[in-house]
Design an enzyme around this catalytic site. Structure first.
Site, PDB file in Angstrom:
ATOM      1  N   CYS A  81      77.266  44.184  51.995  1.00  0.00           N
ATOM      2  CA  CYS A  81      77.276  45.649  52.075  1.00  0.00           C
ATOM      3  C   CYS A  81      75.918  46.187  52.532  1.00  0.00           C
ATOM      4  CB  CYS A  81      77.654  46.206  50.705  1.00  0.00           C
ATOM      5  SG  CYS A  81      77.401  47.972  50.497  1.00  0.00           S
ATOM      6  N   CYS A  84      74.315  48.756  50.169  1.00  0.00           N
ATOM      7  CA  CYS A  84      73.846  48.047  48.969  1.00  0.00           C
ATOM      8  C   CYS A  84      72.485  47.401  49.231  1.00  0.00           C
ATOM      9  CB  CYS A  84      74.845  46.969  48.540  1.00  0.00           C
ATOM     10  SG  CYS A  84      76.489  47.600  48.127  1.00  0.00           S
TER      11      CYS A  84
END
Length: 163
Positions: A81, A84
């Site tokens: 991600c 993230c």
């Protein structure tokens, strides 16, 4: 100016000891500082650790009972991600800044699907803030450092209101 020179003279006297005791003294001071100053990092946790450190929803399915000793942030993330990855260094910095005041945990949603599902995590990053009193609060998205810090101050470190 005299104060500056006096301080420089004292510093040189301590650090220029020919028998090496000045260096030993400095090392001892640094070692004490390392032990005294809290250091923390983001801790990656499993479901079993989450149940023990944060919230045992299996034991208390209908009532929220926070298991922690200090407030916490739990970051639900995945290695693939992009957002993230942008949040990770910010959380590392905040973990060091608030060492001893809050814990910051990370849960890999790919490795801990049951845990992510139990909390209805559908997008990442999703962070849950767990104050010492009151209910957890959910924050979604890759928030900038100032917004995360404001959330820490307002949700985790502000005095909790009792009803």
């Amino acid at each position: 100016m005299k104060k500056v020179l006096l301080l420089l003279g004292i510093a040189m006297a301590i650090s220029c000891n020919s028998n090496g005791e000045g260096n030993k003294s400095q090392e001892a001071t640094e070692n004490v500082a390392k032990k005294v100053l809290p250091t923390a990092s983001v801790k990656h946790i499993t479901k079993a650790e989450y149940l023990q450190l944060v919230y045992n929803y299996e034991k208390n399915p209908k009532t929220f009972v926070y298991e922690g000793k200090i407030p916490a942030i739990v970051d639900f993330y995945a290695d693939w991600c992009g957002p993230c990855k942008r949040v990770a260094p910010i959380l590392d910095k905040l973990a060091a800044k608030y060492a001893g005041k809050i814990n910051i945990y990370k849960v890999d949603v790919d490795a801990e699907k049951d845990l992510a599902g139990a909390h209805g995590i559908q997008s990442i990053p999703t962070m849950i803030l767990f104050p010492m009193g009151g209910q957890p609060q959910v924050v979604q998205g890759a928030l900038p450092e100032d917004q995360l810090e404001a959330a820490i101050q307002q949700v985790l470190l502000a005095p909790q209101k009792t009803n």
